[in-house]
Scaffold this motif. Structure first.
Motif, PDB file in Angstrom:
ATOM      1  N   GLU A  17       0.846  -1.196   0.000  1.00 28.58           N
ATOM      2  CA  GLU A  17       0.000   0.000   0.000  1.00 28.58           C
ATOM      3  C   GLU A  17       0.880   1.245   0.000  1.00 28.58           C
ATOM      4  O   GLU A  17       0.645   2.201  -0.756  1.00 28.58           O
ATOM      5  CB  GLU A  17      -0.899   0.022   1.241  1.00 28.58           C
ATOM      6  CG  GLU A  17      -2.127  -0.855   1.140  1.00 28.58           C
ATOM      7  CD  GLU A  17      -2.991  -0.755   2.391  1.00 28.58           C
ATOM      8  OE1 GLU A  17      -2.889   0.267   3.108  1.00 28.58           O
ATOM      9  OE2 GLU A  17      -3.773  -1.698   2.658  1.00 28.58           O
ATOM     10  N   CYS A  75       2.500   1.799  -3.323  1.00 29.65           N
ATOM     11  CA  CYS A  75       1.515   2.347  -4.264  1.00 29.65           C
ATOM     12  C   CYS A  75       1.341   3.845  -4.048  1.00 29.65           C
ATOM     13  O   CYS A  75       1.283   4.623  -5.012  1.00 29.65           O
ATOM     14  CB  CYS A  75       0.162   1.650  -4.087  1.00 29.65           C
ATOM     15  SG  CYS A  75       0.055   0.014  -4.840  1.00 29.65           S
ATOM     16  N   PRO A 117      -5.925   3.133  -5.597  1.00 23.77           N
ATOM     17  CA  PRO A 117      -6.482   1.810  -5.279  1.00 23.77           C
ATOM     18  C   PRO A 117      -7.580   1.431  -6.284  1.00 23.77           C
ATOM     19  O   PRO A 117      -8.154   2.294  -6.946  1.00 23.77           O
ATOM     20  CB  PRO A 117      -7.062   1.998  -3.875  1.00 23.77           C
ATOM     21  CG  PRO A 117      -7.371   3.464  -3.787  1.00 23.77           C
ATOM     22  CD  PRO A 117      -6.308   4.146  -4.586  1.00 23.77           C
ATOM     23  N   ASP A 137     -12.078   0.470  -1.618  1.00 22.79           N
ATOM     24  CA  ASP A 137     -10.783   0.658  -2.291  1.00 22.79           C
ATOM     25  C   ASP A 137      -9.874  -0.513  -1.933  1.00 22.79           C
ATOM     26  O   ASP A 137      -9.741  -0.860  -0.748  1.00 22.79           O
ATOM     27  CB  ASP A 137     -10.123   1.966  -1.850  1.00 22.79           C
ATOM     28  CG  ASP A 137     -10.843   3.177  -2.410  1.00 22.79           C
ATOM     29  OD1 ASP A 137     -11.542   3.023  -3.424  1.00 22.79           O
ATOM     30  OD2 ASP A 137     -10.710   4.274  -1.829  1.00 22.79           O
ATOM     31  N   SER A 138      -9.257  -1.121  -2.930  1.00 26.93           N
ATOM     32  CA  SER A 138      -8.343  -2.246  -2.684  1.00 26.93           C
ATOM     33  C   SER A 138      -6.953  -1.924  -3.248  1.00 26.93           C
ATOM     34  O   SER A 138      -6.773  -1.853  -4.460  1.00 26.93           O
ATOM     35  CB  SER A 138      -8.879  -3.527  -3.321  1.00 26.93           C
ATOM     36  OG  SER A 138      -7.905  -4.559  -3.213  1.00 26.93           O
ATOM     37  N   TYR A 139      -6.030  -1.762  -2.340  1.00 24.08           N
ATOM     38  CA  TYR A 139      -4.644  -1.534  -2.766  1.00 24.08           C
ATOM     39  C   TYR A 139      -3.981  -2.846  -3.178  1.00 24.08           C
ATOM     40  O   TYR A 139      -2.987  -2.848  -3.894  1.00 24.08           O
ATOM     41  CB  TYR A 139      -3.841  -0.872  -1.652  1.00 24.08           C
ATOM     42  CG  TYR A 139      -3.874   0.646  -1.687  1.00 24.08           C
ATOM     43  CD1 TYR A 139      -3.217   1.347  -2.689  1.00 24.08           C
ATOM     44  CD2 TYR A 139      -4.570   1.368  -0.726  1.00 24.08           C
ATOM     45  CE1 TYR A 139      -3.245   2.734  -2.733  1.00 24.08           C
ATOM     46  CE2 TYR A 139      -4.595   2.758  -0.761  1.00 24.08           C
ATOM     47  CZ  TYR A 139      -3.940   3.439  -1.768  1.00 24.08           C
ATOM     48  OH  TYR A 139      -3.967   4.812  -1.809  1.00 24.08           O
ATOM     49  N   SER A 157      -1.721  -3.282  -6.191  1.00 18.94           N
ATOM     50  CA  SER A 157      -0.346  -3.740  -5.951  1.00 18.94           C
ATOM     51  C   SER A 157       0.049  -4.841  -6.920  1.00 18.94           C
ATOM     52  O   SER A 157       1.171  -4.861  -7.445  1.00 18.94           O
ATOM     53  CB  SER A 157      -0.208  -4.257  -4.508  1.00 18.94           C
ATOM     54  OG  SER A 157      -0.451  -3.233  -3.579  1.00 18.94           O
TER      55      SER A 157
END
Length: 258
Positions: A68, A71, A78, A91-93, A97
């Motif tokens: 994270e 990023c 994300p 939100d998905s990091y 990633s």
């Protein structure tokens, strides 16, 4: 005396420049070891290490947090996706990633990262991770070798940015001091050139004077020698005059006898 004053001013300005430069270097020395260590940590990572992380189905918390942070440093947004547990969009990091880790030269992009111009917004976001006691390379090492190197890199970038913010005003001050030093040195060089011109003229006049002195001494010597020769000539002529009288008398006597 004027040149001496200019030289003193130049020395003072040069000392000022050196002091500022030394201060900048001392400040940078705080961050450079951490930065060098982080780059060395990146150098130990291989494509296999990155592939291992990328292939994790359920990555440990430490790995997620580190990626994270990476990023955020790379300004990667994300991915919006539905949480299977809540059914809500989140939100998905992690998804972001995985895409980031698939970059052709991911590690190279970290090595060439523009650390001198990090966006303040990025630093503000990354501070949350830096202040997290779990976000420490030695703790991350127990979870993943690849995450360890990436964690060290993130911390080094933040530390370098922090130091640069302190050094930057000093660098500007150094730039101004160097410009002022150049002005002083230019004036000094001009004065030194003027002094050299005067000294060269004096040397030429002195050489001319010495030449005239030598010529005067030679003329005086020549006059003296002429006087000596003249005196000798007068004595010789006087002597010859006496001889003439004696020979004339002797000739008359001989004429009477014969």
């Amino acid at each position: 005396q004027v040149v001496s004053k200019e030289e003193a001013a130049a020395s003072a300005e040069a000392a000022k420049v050196k002091a500022i430069k030394d201060e900048c270097e001392a400040d940078l020395a705080e961050a450079m070891p951490m930065l060098e260590a982080a780059l060395k940590a990146l150098d130990t990572l291989t494509k296999n290490d990155i592939t291992e992380v990328k292939g994790m189905k359920s990555p440990p918390f430490g790995v997620r947090v580190v990626l994270e942070a990476v990023c955020i440093m790379k300004n990667i947004k994300p991915v919006r996706q539905k949480n299977p547990d809540t059914g809500r969009m989140e939100d998905s990091y992690w998804e972001a990633s995985k895409k980031m880790l698939m970059e052709d030269d991911f590690l190279g992009s970290l090595r060439s990262y523009d650390k001198d111009h990090i966006d303040p917004g990025i630093i503000k976001k990354i501070k949350v991770y830096i202040d997290n006691p779990e976000f420490m390379p030695e703790k991350i090492m127990s979870v993943s070798k690849a995450a360890f190197g990436l964690c060290a890199w993130v911390r080094a970038m933040e530390a370098y940015d922090r130091v640069v913010k302190v050094v930057e005003p000093k660098k500007q001050k150094l730039k101004e001091a160097e410009a002022q030093l150049e002005v002083v040195m230019t004036a000094l060089r001009a004065k030194q050139a003027e002094l050299k011109e005067v000294m060269d003229k004096l040397a030429k006049l002195d050489a001319d004077l010495q030449d005239k002195k030598r010529r005067k001494e030679k003329l005086e010597h020549d006059v003296h020698m002429c006087s000596v020769k003249l005196e000798r000539a007068e004595k010789l002529i006087a002597g010859l005059g006496g001889e003439k009288t004696r020979w004339t008398a002797a000739a008359m006597q001989l004429g009477e006898l014969y």
